[in-house]
Design a protein around this motif. Structure first.
Motif, PDB file in Angstrom:
ATOM      1  N   THR A   1       0.840  -1.201   0.000  1.00 48.43           N
ATOM      2  CA  THR A   1       0.000   0.000   0.000  1.00 48.43           C
ATOM      3  C   THR A   1       0.874   1.249   0.000  1.00 48.43           C
ATOM      4  O   THR A   1       2.092   1.177   0.182  1.00 48.43           O
ATOM      5  CB  THR A   1      -0.915   0.064   1.253  1.00 48.43           C
ATOM      6  N   SER A   2       0.222   2.386  -0.187  1.00 47.05           N
ATOM      7  CA  SER A   2       0.942   3.659  -0.157  1.00 47.05           C
ATOM      8  C   SER A   2       1.444   3.971   1.250  1.00 47.05           C
ATOM      9  O   SER A   2       2.213   4.893   1.448  1.00 47.05           O
ATOM     10  CB  SER A   2       0.017   4.776  -0.655  1.00 47.05           C
ATOM     11  N   ARG A   3       0.992   3.193   2.241  1.00 50.35           N
ATOM     12  CA  ARG A   3       1.472   3.388   3.612  1.00 50.35           C
ATOM     13  C   ARG A   3       2.211   2.141   4.112  1.00 50.35           C
ATOM     14  O   ARG A   3       2.199   1.830   5.300  1.00 50.35           O
ATOM     15  CB  ARG A   3       0.305   3.741   4.532  1.00 50.35           C
ATOM     16  N   GLY A   4       2.867   1.461   3.175  1.00 55.81           N
ATOM     17  CA  GLY A   4       3.699   0.314   3.558  1.00 55.81           C
ATOM     18  C   GLY A   4       3.021  -1.023   3.307  1.00 55.81           C
ATOM     19  O   GLY A   4       1.848  -1.085   2.944  1.00 55.81           O
ATOM     20  N   ASN A   5       3.803  -2.092   3.487  1.00 57.31           N
ATOM     21  CA  ASN A   5       3.276  -3.438   3.270  1.00 57.31           C
ATOM     22  C   ASN A   5       2.491  -3.909   4.492  1.00 57.31           C
ATOM     23  O   ASN A   5       2.880  -3.652   5.624  1.00 57.31           O
ATOM     24  CB  ASN A   5       4.412  -4.420   2.994  1.00 57.31           C
TER      25      ASN A   5
END
Lengths: 418, 88
Positions: free
Chosen positions: A223-227
């Motif tokens: 995701t745009s905020r990390g895995n």
């Protein structure tokens, strides 16, 4: 969680409404979840709620690219109904109607369910016959249905065109008295608040950019905020389903199309029901604020634009004026568009996929809003039990290959064209 | 309002046209054994991209010719149109 009631309202009024709890939190994503739901619309939020409530799975995240309720659940014409002929649809949506009836109490949130009745107008003898066939099928499935004559309709919708010069004279109609409307935003917010209170993480502004699949099994999402690791992943992204499916190397029997809706300036009450035009594709109801809420055909070409063009609106509203001539005197207040995941037979898909732990909820065409509770309810079952519930057992992805289409309207493929 | 350039008649308003869907779909050849999967793919399955989309349009209220259009599905911008037998 603070319960909403007349007493909490009075209590908070005394402190100038400064001390209300937040309705849902804004957590940072954890490293791992049992279930990740992609899409924080009505269906995604309802799925998370029923996962927690019915299946006691609370280590759940909802990942939403924008903000919750900003997609189609905020863009529809708020109509609820279960007036379907085929068993697969009728039984499914009727379960949904039962959930709607008690939803405000269940969620402790007023979703403003208004069973004002939905009327489908008939403009010929043949159409009246077809409607009585549909009405009989509905009643065999335990769904309420009533045939209305021209004289009854004159009393119920006096502003419709009953004149001798009407291009499409009204012969009668089919009514589902329990059909009606609900407040669309409240549905999203009500589900979000309850899901949050049971431990579901609602993560907004978090876009899924890819999937991690190993040996045919889902491991997590990028995701745009990390895995984020996940044992199971459910897709509830309506018009964007094909884009995510492509990242899983799946091609779907779906095209994305823009559907427009509009509201007029508010006027005094003059329409008590939801009414659909039988000689074209137009439906309208009057909101509690007095606006006429109207919609009809798709623009008719593939689109992800969430906005449409004027020729379609003109076409749709000319049907409206044919039905209610006095609509021509109203000014238009707003128009908008949403992206519909148009399936090839007009019915939804709620199923497992070829990747273990990935579940699909899509193909809602124009009709996703009314299905919000039952879609969430059956999708939560499908994810939790790793098999479809009887209610969604016909909404399979492979039905196209097997020739078991659920073509409610009997128009075959490409139901949105013509 | 879309303005579509018919390769035969020039630029006309959207009102004169009807849509014919994905232009990349090719019917399985006649007289050849076709598997269920190939047929399924032809009839029902679509790429459905966001961005550039090659599609068919019909100048139904004009010269009645079918032709190809490349259009952006996220902005509705039309890049190019061509006759049905030309490469786009």
């Amino acid at each position: 969680m603070q319960k909403y009631s007349i007493f909490s309202l009075i209590k908070n009024a005394l402190s100038n409404h400064q001390n209300w709890e937040v309705a849902w939190k804004d957590p940072e994503p954890k490293k791992e979840y049992d279930v990740v739901i992609i899409g924080g619309g009505g269906h995604g939020l309802a799925t998370a709620y029923y996962l927690a409530k019915e299946h006691k799975i609370t280590n759940v995240a909802i990942l939403e690219k924008g903000w919750i309720g900003g997609g189609n659940v905020g863009r529809n014409t708020t109509i609820l109904r279960s007036n379907y002929m085929w068993d697969a649809n009728g039984l499914f949506y009727e379960h949904g109607m039962k959930l709607w009836e008690n939803l405000s109490q269940e969620l402790n949130y007023n979703v403003m369910y208004s069973p004002r009745g939905i009327i489908n107008l008939a403009h010929s003898d043949a159409q009246l016959n077809a409607y009585s066939r549909r009405g009989n099928s509905m009643r065999l499935n335990g769904i309420d249905a009533a045939m209305l004559g021209r004289e009854e309709l004159k009393k119920m919708i006096p502003f419709a065109d009953f004149s001798k010069s009407a291009r499409f004279p009204i012969f009668g109609g089919l009514m589902q008295p329990r059909g009606g409307t609900a407040r669309h935003d409240a549905v999203a917010w009500g589900y979000a608040r309850q899901a949050d209170s049971m431990g579901v993480d609602i993560i907004q502004h978090c876009e899924v950019t890819g999937f991690e699949v190993q040996d045919g099994k889902i491991m997590g999402v990028q995701t745009s905020r990390g895995n984020i690791k996940a044992k199971k992943v459910g897709l509830c992204v309506a018009g964007s389903t094909s884009l995510l499916a492509e990242k899983l190397n799946m091609k779907l029997p779906i095209e994305s199309h823009v559907l427009q809706a509009c509201v007029s300036e508010p006027v005094k009450p003059f329409l008590d029901h939801v009414v659909t035009f039988g000689a074209g594709h137009f439906y309208c109801s009057q909101s509690d604020k007095g606006e006429m809420v109207m919609g009809g055909d798709l623009d008719g070409y593939n689109s992800y634009a969430q906005r449409g063009n004027l020729p379609t609106l003109q076409h749709v509203l000319s049907e409206g004026v044919a039905m209610f001539p006095n609509l021509s005197r109203l000014k238009m207040l707003r128009t908008w568009g949403g992206i519909m995941d148009m399936s090839m037979d007009g019915s939804p898909i709620i199923d497992k996929t070829h990747i273990a732990g990935v579940y699909l909820n899509c193909g809602w065409c124009y009709g996703g809003f009314k299905a919000t509770p039952v879609s969430g309810w059956t999708f939560a079952y499908t994810i939790a039990q790793d098999r479809p519930h009887e209610l969604n057992s016909k909404f399979k992805l492979n039905r196209f290959n097997k020739g078991r289409l659920i073509d409610e309207k009997g128009v075959g493929t490409k139901t949105w064209i013509g | 309002m879309l303005e579509i350039k018919c390769p035969y008649c020039g630029k006309r308003s959207q009102n004169e046209f009807s849509y014919g869907g994905d232009a990349n779909i090719k019917r399985p050849e006649l007289g050849k054994e076709v598997s269920d999967r190939e047929w399924d793919d032809f009839v029902y399955f679509r790429k459905n991209p966001r961005g550039m989309h090659l599609e068919l349009w019909h100048h139904v209220a004009g010269c009645r010719q079918w032709f190809k259009v490349s259009r952006d599905t996220s902005t509705h911008e039309i890049f190019k149109t061509s006759k049905i037998n030309e490469e786009l």
